[in-house]
Design an enzyme around this catalytic site. Structure first.
Site, PDB file in Angstrom:
ATOM      1  N   TYR A  29      26.399  34.833  34.422  1.00 21.30           N
ATOM      2  CA  TYR A  29      26.912  34.061  35.558  1.00 21.30           C
ATOM      3  C   TYR A  29      26.730  34.891  36.819  1.00 21.30           C
ATOM      4  CZ  TYR A  29      28.909  31.845  31.488  1.00 21.30           C
ATOM      5  OH  TYR A  29      29.062  31.277  30.255  1.00 21.30           O
ATOM      6  N   HIS A  33      48.994  41.547  47.084  1.00 22.97           N
ATOM      7  CA  HIS A  33      49.447  41.396  45.699  1.00 22.97           C
ATOM      8  C   HIS A  33      49.199  42.646  44.872  1.00 22.97           C
ATOM      9  CE1 HIS A  33      50.047  37.223  46.500  1.00 22.97           C
ATOM     10  NE2 HIS A  33      48.781  36.998  46.741  1.00 22.97           N
TER      11      HIS A  33
END
Ligand SMILES: *[C@@H]1O[C@H](CO)[C@@H](O)[C@H](O)[C@H]1NC(C)=O
Ligand SMILES: *[C@@H]1O[C@H](CO)[C@@H](O)[C@H](O)[C@H]1NC(C)=O
Ligand SMILES: [Zn+2]
Length: 303
Positions: A151, A86
């Site tokens: 995170y 991609h």
């Protein structure tokens, strides 16, 4: 016996089969971006990117600059660039200080570590930046994806609205221009010559800094808005920073993107998502030359 309902049923199954195979193999393509939402519902949700940014619609804002931590320190490891089918991307290594480069400041409340860098482009006949500025699409767009460091992984960060910030740099080709001093960028562009096949990868033999991908960019002049990843799963968790200055690259570099291939052996071209609606979102423009009311330096030296 003949059951018309059954025929219809099987006809539908046959019709859906290629699509179902598509769903199983975790694929998406740029021919039918409007169908991404079938498997990735957030692609059809609010706050999507990219968008058109127009000078007339942005809100000037008196904002601290972005702070680029360790951006100009060398990586402690070599970079491996990969053709993902991609795009071409690489994972950002730690710097020689053992920590990855990061950004904070501006509208960001937290510290965001650089995770990954990739590009979007068009074809020889069509420009392929994702963001459009003042009605103009440019030749190439680079995304530096950062994870909020509260995170642990990028995947986890995609679950939170303050999870990610992306720095977007647009490029335009200039013909017969001077050779630009862009050491990191040139390393990445040259690696493309080794990445023609899907899933191939190439380790750049020189160490560089993340900041060298930005050349002499005016890092103080940017648009910022709340948006999403521009590829599935289109998570609406990105504070975008799109730099107003469009960097110049030589016309030798861009065609290197056009000889890459996807997993079906087709040319990997035009990997940009169509423009999404701005809806009621605000786009801020940090004005670099307006003096701040209060001296920000004390606050910024905490680094
Ligand atoms: C993200 O959230 C989903 C559902 O809320 C949960 O199933 C998943 O484990 C979370 N992923 C991470 C990496 O935290
Ligand atoms: C891509 O290459 C890696 C090794 O370089 C391999 O492990 C992986 O299976 C390949 N993936 C695909 C989809 O071919
Ligand atoms: Zn991108």
């Amino acid at each position: 016996m003949h059951f018309p309902a059954f025929d219809d049923f099987y006809q539908r199954i046959l019709f859906l089969l290629p699509f179902a195979a598509n769903l199983r193999s975790n694929e998406f393509d740029y021919k039918t971006p409007e169908s991404w939402q079938v498997k990735y519902p957030q692609c059809g949700g609010p706050d999507q990117s990219p968008i058109a940014i127009s000078r007339r619609k942005v809100i000037p804002i008196n904002l601290h600059p972005l702070l680029f931590g360790l951006y100009d320190e060398p990586f402690d490891d070599l970079v491996t660039v990969r053709n993902t089918g991609h795009t071409v991307d690489f994972m950002v290594p730690a710097t020689i200080y053992g920590v990855k480069p990061f950004v904070t400041g501006g509208l960001l409340r937290d510290c965001y570590e650089a995770e990954e860098v990739h590009f979007h482009w068009g074809s020889s006949g069509k420009k392929g930046s994702e963001h459009v500025i003042n009605g103009r699409r440019h030749d190439l767009e680079m995304h530096i994806v950062h994870r909020n460091n509260k995170y642990l992984t990028l995947k986890e960060a995609l679950n939170y609205s303050d999870g990610v910030t992306v720095l977007a740099v647009l490029f335009k080709v200039v013909r017969a221009g001077p050779m630009f001093y862009q050491p990191g960028l040139n390393e990445v562009f040259n690696s493309l010559l080794h990445l023609s096949d899907f899933n191939s990868s190439y380790t750049v033999p020189e160490r560089f800094t993340l900041g060298s991908l930005l050349g002499n960019l005016d890092r103080g002049n940017f648009y910022t808005y709340k948006g999403s990843l521009t590829t599935p799963p289109c998570s609406p968790v990105v504070q975008w920073h799109v730099f107003a200055e469009v960097l110049r690259i030589s016309d030798k570099e861009l065609p290197k993107f056009f000889q890459l291939h996807d997993k079906w052996g087709n040319k990997l071209l035009k990997n940009f998502r169509p423009l999404q609606s701005q809806e009621n979102r605000l786009i801020f423009h940090r004005q670099p030359f307006i003096p701040l009311q209060q001296e920000p330096l004390q606050e910024l030296i905490w680094l």
